[in-house]
Design a protein around this motif. Structure first.
Motif, PDB file in Angstrom:
ATOM      1  N   LEU A 159     -84.184   3.907 -54.535  1.00  0.00           N
ATOM      2  CA  LEU A 159     -84.248   2.628 -55.265  1.00  0.00           C
ATOM      3  C   LEU A 159     -83.301   2.634 -56.467  1.00  0.00           C
ATOM      4  O   LEU A 159     -82.788   1.586 -56.871  1.00  0.00           O
ATOM      5  CB  LEU A 159     -85.684   2.355 -55.741  1.00  0.00           C
TER       6      LEU A 159
ATOM      7  N   TYR B  59     -80.008   0.723 -56.439  1.00  0.00           N
ATOM      8  CA  TYR B  59     -79.950  -0.742 -56.427  1.00  0.00           C
ATOM      9  C   TYR B  59     -79.740  -1.276 -57.842  1.00  0.00           C
ATOM     10  O   TYR B  59     -80.266  -0.711 -58.798  1.00  0.00           O
ATOM     11  CB  TYR B  59     -81.257  -1.337 -55.869  1.00  0.00           C
TER      12      TYR B  59
ATOM     13  N   ILE C 240     -84.568  -3.943 -58.879  1.00  0.00           N
ATOM     14  CA  ILE C 240     -85.621  -3.498 -57.949  1.00  0.00           C
ATOM     15  C   ILE C 240     -86.821  -4.443 -58.052  1.00  0.00           C
ATOM     16  O   ILE C 240     -87.306  -4.730 -59.151  1.00  0.00           O
ATOM     17  CB  ILE C 240     -86.091  -2.055 -58.301  1.00  0.00           C
ATOM     18  N   ARG C 241     -87.301  -4.921 -56.896  1.00  0.00           N
ATOM     19  CA  ARG C 241     -88.509  -5.749 -56.871  1.00  0.00           C
ATOM     20  C   ARG C 241     -89.614  -5.007 -56.125  1.00  0.00           C
ATOM     21  O   ARG C 241     -89.419  -4.583 -54.979  1.00  0.00           O
ATOM     22  CB  ARG C 241     -88.228  -7.100 -56.204  1.00  0.00           C
TER      23      ARG C 241
ATOM     24  N   THR D   5     -86.533  -3.173 -63.119  1.00  0.00           N
ATOM     25  CA  THR D   5     -87.555  -3.429 -62.087  1.00  0.00           C
ATOM     26  C   THR D   5     -88.462  -4.575 -62.510  1.00  0.00           C
ATOM     27  O   THR D   5     -88.809  -4.694 -63.676  1.00  0.00           O
ATOM     28  CB  THR D   5     -88.429  -2.171 -61.863  1.00  0.00           C
TER      29      THR D   5
ATOM     30  N   GLN E  91     -88.370 -11.343 -51.733  1.00  0.00           N
ATOM     31  CA  GLN E  91     -87.897 -10.218 -50.931  1.00  0.00           C
ATOM     32  C   GLN E  91     -88.039  -8.969 -51.788  1.00  0.00           C
ATOM     33  O   GLN E  91     -87.506  -8.924 -52.898  1.00  0.00           O
ATOM     34  CB  GLN E  91     -86.429 -10.417 -50.544  1.00  0.00           C
TER      35      GLN E  91
ATOM     36  N   HIS F 191     -88.167  -4.563 -52.424  1.00  0.00           N
ATOM     37  CA  HIS F 191     -87.617  -3.267 -52.015  1.00  0.00           C
ATOM     38  C   HIS F 191     -88.741  -2.269 -51.750  1.00  0.00           C
ATOM     39  O   HIS F 191     -88.550  -1.293 -51.035  1.00  0.00           O
ATOM     40  CB  HIS F 191     -86.686  -2.720 -53.103  1.00  0.00           C
ATOM     41  N   LEU F 192     -89.894  -2.527 -52.355  1.00  0.00           N
ATOM     42  CA  LEU F 192     -91.055  -1.647 -52.163  1.00  0.00           C
ATOM     43  C   LEU F 192     -92.312  -2.510 -52.207  1.00  0.00           C
ATOM     44  O   LEU F 192     -92.509  -3.285 -53.145  1.00  0.00           O
ATOM     45  CB  LEU F 192     -91.100  -0.588 -53.284  1.00  0.00           C
TER      46      LEU F 192
ATOM     47  N   LEU G 107     -90.084  -7.936 -46.922  1.00  0.00           N
ATOM     48  CA  LEU G 107     -89.440  -6.662 -47.246  1.00  0.00           C
ATOM     49  C   LEU G 107     -87.967  -6.709 -46.878  1.00  0.00           C
ATOM     50  O   LEU G 107     -87.603  -7.112 -45.777  1.00  0.00           O
ATOM     51  CB  LEU G 107     -90.146  -5.542 -46.461  1.00  0.00           C
ATOM     52  N   GLU G 108     -87.133  -6.286 -47.818  1.00  0.00           N
ATOM     53  CA  GLU G 108     -85.691  -6.179 -47.550  1.00  0.00           C
ATOM     54  C   GLU G 108     -85.449  -5.154 -46.446  1.00  0.00           C
ATOM     55  O   GLU G 108     -86.251  -4.220 -46.286  1.00  0.00           O
ATOM     56  CB  GLU G 108     -84.966  -5.668 -48.815  1.00  0.00           C
TER      57      GLU G 108
ATOM     58  N   GLY H  75     -86.143  -1.421 -46.945  1.00  0.00           N
ATOM     59  CA  GLY H  75     -87.191  -1.373 -47.967  1.00  0.00           C
ATOM     60  C   GLY H  75     -88.340  -0.465 -47.526  1.00  0.00           C
ATOM     61  O   GLY H  75     -88.411  -0.032 -46.377  1.00  0.00           O
TER      62      GLY H  75
ATOM     63  N   ARG I 137     -90.335   3.128 -43.790  1.00  0.00           N
ATOM     64  CA  ARG I 137     -89.092   2.491 -44.211  1.00  0.00           C
ATOM     65  C   ARG I 137     -88.617   1.522 -43.124  1.00  0.00           C
ATOM     66  O   ARG I 137     -88.616   1.866 -41.942  1.00  0.00           O
ATOM     67  CB  ARG I 137     -88.011   3.545 -44.476  1.00  0.00           C
TER      68      ARG I 137
END
Length: 271
Positions: A95, A98, A101-102, A130, A207, A209-210, A236-237, A240, A269
């Motif tokens: 992460l 990036y 981060i979302r 984040t 969207q 990332h986690l 989820l991206e 992600g 993942r």
């Protein structure tokens, strides 16, 4: 003497709640629902099921209590420390690449796990870039989570969990203690967005990332789990991460072909 509600009564109760208030508990596991409803029924000493049903149908305040009782999740900070260790060592370095981060904590309950993640993100030097979205069906617990106030009595256990998760600061530096409660740093809270969200009925809103949804899906029947996994998949991206609780798995879900397990912990993942 109340012997517990019947399947027929349970069905009527859940249908009424869905019809009147739009809360859909019909695909929650029956055993867990019955246990929680019977506990509330006994606790509030209803003389008959008819009166219990009438109260729920006509009293919005009591319905809130009912929803709270049904959706209460036992939670603690850094629960399953090895899981947080895996986040720190395996997921965060990815992460970190990036620009922003979302993170979504779905079913955040009173917020213990959101604050855990935020602390680890801070220690990894990632918190400033984040945003953590924390949602729950239950508006009361969302309020508690957003306040950043937790009982001081639990801090010793949380501190031990934090150390086992590889925490490397003095845990008490993250909060101030006052009158039996602690307040977590505003630096953590200002990276968080809290709102109510119904995993069963509401749609995707970003969207991520986690996504973390730990020990919520164990209360859902498989068909409903499939619906929620589809929602997470949509949210989820690509590449992600989706993190589940220790008794939950993506393996039997309709979206599994798009995921691979990441390490030993319950982290997947997206391909």
């Amino acid at each position: 003497m109340h012997t517990g509600i019947t399947d027929e009564q349970l069905k009527q109760l859940l249908n009424d709640i869905l019809e009147i208030y739009g809360y859909d508990f019909t695909a929650y596991t029956k055993a867990s629902l019955k246990r929680r409803i019977n506990r509330l029924y006994a606790l509030d000493r209803f003389p008959s099921f008819a009166e219990f049903l009438y109260r729920i149908r006509t009293d919005q305040k009591y319905l809130n209590r009912f929803v709270e009782e049904l959706t209460v999740n036992v939670t603690e900070m850094f629960r399953d420390p090895h899981f947080y260790g895996a986040l720190r060592e395996q997921v965060f370095p990815i992460l970190a690449t990036y620009p922003f981060i979302r993170v979504w904590h779905a079913g955040c309950s009173t917020g213990e796990e959101v604050y855990s993640t935020a602390i680890l993100l801070k220690e990894a030097g990632l918190l400033h870039k984040t945003l953590l979205y924390a949602t729950d069906l239950n508006p009361e617990v969302v309020k508690i989570a957003a306040s950043g106030i937790l009982p001081a009595g639990a801090m010793q256990l949380y501190s031990e969990n934090y150390i086992k998760a590889g925490g490397n600061a003095d845990f008490s530096s993250y909060y101030t203690a006052n009158y039996g409660h602690v307040l977590f740093q505003s630096e953590l809270r200002k990276r968080m967005v809290f709102s109510t969200h119904n995993l069963v009925a509401d749609s995707s809103f970003n969207q991520f990332h986690l996504i973390l949804c730990r020990n919520v899906l164990i209360y859902f029947e498989r068909e409903l789990q499939g619906k929620v996994f589809a929602l997470f998949d949509e949210s989820l991206e690509n590449l992600g991460f989706l993190a589940l609780g220790s008794k939950e798995t993506l393996k039997l879900s309709p979206v599994i072909s798009r995921y691979q397990q990441f390490g030993k912990d319950k982290i997947w993942r997206k391909k």
